[in-house]
Scaffold this active site. Structure first.
Site, PDB file in Angstrom:
ATOM      1  N   ASP A 162       0.874  -1.169   0.000  1.00  0.00           N
ATOM      2  CA  ASP A 162       0.000   0.000   0.000  1.00  0.00           C
ATOM      3  C   ASP A 162       0.914   1.223   0.000  1.00  0.00           C
ATOM      4  OD1 ASP A 162      -2.043   1.800   0.058  1.00  0.00           O
ATOM      5  OD2 ASP A 162      -3.153   0.844   1.687  1.00  0.00           O
TER       6      ASP A 162
HETATM    7  C1  BGC Z   1      -4.916   3.443   0.087  1.00  0.00           C
HETATM    8  C2  BGC Z   1      -5.037   2.490  -1.076  1.00  0.00           C
HETATM    9  C3  BGC Z   1      -4.850   3.238  -2.365  1.00  0.00           C
HETATM   10  C4  BGC Z   1      -3.516   3.932  -2.335  1.00  0.00           C
HETATM   11  C5  BGC Z   1      -3.212   4.731  -3.588  1.00  0.00           C
HETATM   12  C6  BGC Z   1      -3.657   4.263   0.028  1.00  0.00           C
HETATM   13  O1  BGC Z   1      -3.648   5.267   0.989  1.00  0.00           O
HETATM   14  O2  BGC Z   1      -4.962   2.729   1.299  1.00  0.00           O
HETATM   15  O3  BGC Z   1      -6.279   1.843  -1.059  1.00  0.00           O
HETATM   16  O4  BGC Z   1      -4.960   2.364  -3.447  1.00  0.00           O
HETATM   17  O5  BGC Z   1      -3.490   4.830  -1.233  1.00  0.00           O
HETATM   18  O6  BGC Z   1      -4.019   5.852  -3.644  1.00  0.00           O
END
Ligand code: BGC
Length: 768
Positions: free
Chosen positions: A230
């Site tokens: 993530d």
């Molecule tokens: C989120 C993800 C997301 C990623 C990119 C993160 O903060 O938890 O779900 O895909 O950011 O935006």
């Protein structure tokens, strides 16, 4: 040598390290000279959030215009794999038109608590629904040659301290609840990538967790893709590489220290090669798909807004319809009340936020079919406004019927923080009170990402749960209110009366960086049903404008093993075409394992014309009856009776049939002299042994004066155990340690007892 190995051999160590992180926020590093393209990623999940690339201004709102589809919390209520698959397909087509190779979704995390800030982005409290619909979504997107990133792996069920917290969960609960959802999605959907979550699992960051990333996800489930961190979830590049995280996102320059460490460790270089192989495979797959599309000249097959509308229509849930107040007749004098009728809440906040093309409000949609009056009812900013309320009540009084649009404003729920309560804003509740007092013919339409308390439910005649309906949500609401669409959504989560009723209530959020999942497997309806705790609306609940009859439940068991084919006939007994969600629950009778009283093991949705009947069937397999056996480190089935339930919802059983199953033989359970006589009798060898020794035991008990009469217990075999287990005398006997035998029988030494137990342990166990 295959292409991947060929490229790998040409890459320098520095290039390999560079490959394991982003080139920027949304792309991987490309190596044009080796034919390795950059993979372009975008959020996800319920619409495309392709940021307009501006390195200096990465802004969630600065994304290309796209269609917002219903969020997962609503789409899940469709209980419809095909429909969710279609949504995935439409999303994949959006990706193609925007040059996106990999869509960051779906999110299949379990809704452990109704106040999880990101619940709107997730499907359900139940792993079967989450996994099945997650798989359908993946298959839909990937049918276009576009990849997905199944997220957030795993046990990521709160936003509080989401980047540093540890989800402390026992292994059985992990397997049965928090991993099963991913397991189904991985096995049935085969996502190109999986996103490792922010949190730790039992103290180890998800990005570093080789036990689950490598041993479970890859080795056991057969996941072949790449694992992506993530955004910002990698804390230690080397630990993440070893832990199975192939790609750290977004771009993070490796320090000189990291480079040096890898340079001087042949083992780390092997790990790096392994991870690079997976990333090269991903990049080459992307290249192959791009080349294919170039040749075939892509044309959309679906209109995104139409699909978004269909998903909303088939997912919204009719919760109450007293006096058949719905569907509304156009002839009535109708008033729409509440700011949400005009400015709907239709999507969640955070990384999934879509820059919508055009949001259709209920007010706009209704204007195309009939005339309604409108009043705002409450202030958007939450402040009390008696005047707005009085005006609305006045309008309601002068109308035949009032539809009140309320729900959760955007600030109430979001990625990044959890709710602290389950209540609607006070000014919304006051509005419902005022309007329903002015006109009993009041219908409430809810727009919210997750459940709310409804202390006002008895005051109104109709309730429609719309969740977050996407761009076409308003059209879907109007179509359902006026009967153009027959509601067929069912709740994919329980709606408790109040937050305090929920099993996670005492422990949710945790202490500091630790949150213990102390309710264990008793999540959502698994708790409410087992505890016999009434809820406002149970999991699986939802009404229709027609009625359905269920008949002819047949459970076909080939033998007494854990598998069965179940068939049941559903008839539309009303006079409107409708869709029914057929739900199958399995309920183990009480055994030795503490289990939820029932669990969803099958679901399907059928369309029925008036008076039409259809037979549906389900295949139950070993897993449908199993629990995670911690000693065996495997799924086990206990011997016993199981109810096969066709339920209207998790609470209401319609048809039930009981079957008997002979359970598994297990290997790793061993008796010690401190095991009980009850344990001994669960083992076939133990039973034989007991039959040999029990006569002498009772004689000795009588001689010693412990029992004033000889108790005829020697015939307690495993089969009789079930019948006798509530008899107090037996309860006492069964819970005595086996050492009691040598204590009571003078000539029977502890040494001899140990030898005998070793003999018994040679055999294998059947689970009783
Ligand atoms: C989120 C993800 C997301 C990623 C990119 C993160 O903060 O938890 O779900 O895909 O950011 O935006």
């Amino acid at each position: 040598m295959d292409k991947i190995q060929e490229i790998l051999q040409q890459l320098s160590l520095e290039e390999k390290i560079a490959l394991t992180t982003g080139a920027n926020n949304w792309q991987t590093v490309s190596f044009e000279k080796y034919g390795v393209p950059s993979v372009v990623m975008s959020d996800g999940p319920h619409g495309l959030r392709k940021e307009q690339v501006d390195e200096n201004n990465p802004n969630v709102f600065n994304s290309v215009k796209a269609t917002a589809f219903p969020t997962a919390s609503l789409a899940a209520c469709s209980f419809d794999r095909k429909l969710v698959g279609q949504m995935g397909k439409a999303l994949g087509e959006e990706c193609i038109t925007q040059g996106v190779d990999l869509l960051l979704g779906p999110g299949v995390n379990i809704k452990r608590s109704p106040i999880g800030g990101r619940n709107f982005e997730y499907f359900s409290e139940d792993p079967l629904i989450s996994g099945e619909l997650g798989a359908a979504y993946i298959n839909g997107v990937q049918s276009n040659g576009i990849g997905t990133s199944l997220k957030h792996f795993f046990a990521n069920s709160q936003e509080f301290r989401r980047v540093t917290g540890s989800s402390d969960v026992d292994e059985r609960t992990l397997r049965e609840i928090y991993l099963t959802n991913f397991e189904i999605a991985v096995k049935k959907g085969k996502p190109w990538t999986v996103m490792a979550a922010y949190n730790k699992i039992n103290g180890c960051f998800a990005t570093e967790n080789a036990k689950y990333n490598e041993n479970v996800l890859r080795d056991k489930w057969g996941f072949k893709g790449a694992i992506i961190s993530d955004w910002g979830a990698t804390h230690d590049r080397i630990k993440a590489l070893i832990g199975g995280t192939d790609l750290t996102m977004p771009k993070e320059q490796a320090t000189a220290e990291v480079v040096q460490k890898i340079k001087h460790s042949p083992e780390l270089q092997k790990v790096l090669d392994r991870n690079c192989e997976r990333l090269l495979a991903l990049a080459l797959k992307v290249k192959e798909q791009r080349d294919k599309r170039k040749k075939e000249s892509f044309k959309r097959s679906l209109k995104p807004l139409e699909v978004a509308q269909k998903v909303a229509e088939e997912s919204l849930v009719l919760l109450k319809n007293k006096d058949q107040i719905l569907p509304i007749s156009k002839k009535q004098k109708i008033t729409f009340i509440g700011d949400f009728a005009k400015n709907p809440r239709y999507q969640g906040f955070g990384s999934s936020h879509v820059n919508s093309i055009h949001v259709i409000s209920a007010l706009e949609a209704v204007s195309k079919i009939t005339e309604v009056s409108f009043s705002q009812g409450y202030r958007e900013d939450g402040q009390d406004a008696l005047q707005l309320r009085s005006k609305a009540a006045e309008k309601a009084k002068k109308s035949d019927l009032a539809v009140v649009f309320v729900g959760l404003p955007e600030t109430y729920e979001s990625e990044g923080y959890d709710r602290s309560h389950m209540k609607l804003p006070e000014n919304h509740v006051k509005l419902i009170d005022a309007v329903s007092k002015a006109n009993p013919n009041t219908i409430v339409v809810l727009q919210n990402g997750s459940p709310v308390e409804m202390p006002w439910a008895d005051k109104v005649k109709g309730i429609v749960e719309m969740y977050l309906g996407g761009d076409a949500g308003g059209q879907a609401i109007v179509n359902a209110l006026f009967g153009i669409v027959n509601p067929s959504g069912r709740l994919a989560e329980s709606f408790p009366y109040k937050l305090e009723d929920h099993s996670s209530y005492l422990f949710f959020g945790g202490e500091g960086d630790h949150v213990e999942y102390r309710e264990g497997v008793f999540v959502g309806y698994r708790y409410f049903e087992t505890k016999k705790m009434p809820v406002r609306y149970p999991f699986g609940y939802g009404l229709s404008y027609t009625t359905f009859d269920y008949t002819d439940l047949v459970v076909d068991q080939k033998d007494d093993k854990a598998s069965a084919k179940v068939t049941v006939t559903i008839t539309n007994s009303g006079d409107r075409t409708g869709k029914e969600v057929v739900q199958l629950y399995v309920s183990p009778h009480k055994g030795n394992i503490i289990r939820p009283v029932k669990e969803l093991k099958g679901f399907t949705k059928v369309t029925l014309q008036p008076k039409e009947s259809k037979q549906v069937s389900f295949e139950l397999d070993h897993r449908s009856f199993a629990y995670w056996n911690v000693e065996e480190k495997d799924w086990s089935v206990e011997t016993g009776d199981y109810d096969i339930i066709i339920g209207k919802n998790a609470h209401e059983n319609i048809l039930v049939q009981t079957i008997h199953i002979v359970g598994d033989t297990v290997k790793n359970q061993k008796l010690t002299e401190l095991s009980t006589i009850g344990d001994l009798l669960k083992n076939p060898n133990g039973v034989k042994y007991w039959e040999k020794i029990s006569d002498r035991f009772f004689e000795a008990v009588t001689e010693s004066g412990f029992a004033n009469q000889k108790t005829d217990t020697k015939q307690v075999t495993a089969d009789e155990l079930e019948e006798q287990k509530n008899n107090d005398m037996y309860k006492l006997l069964l819970s005595l340690p086996i050492t009691t035998l040598s204590q009571m029988i003078p000539e029977y030494s502890l040494e001899k007892l140990k030898q005998d137990i070793a003999e018994v342990n040679h055999g294998s166990w059947r689970l009783y």
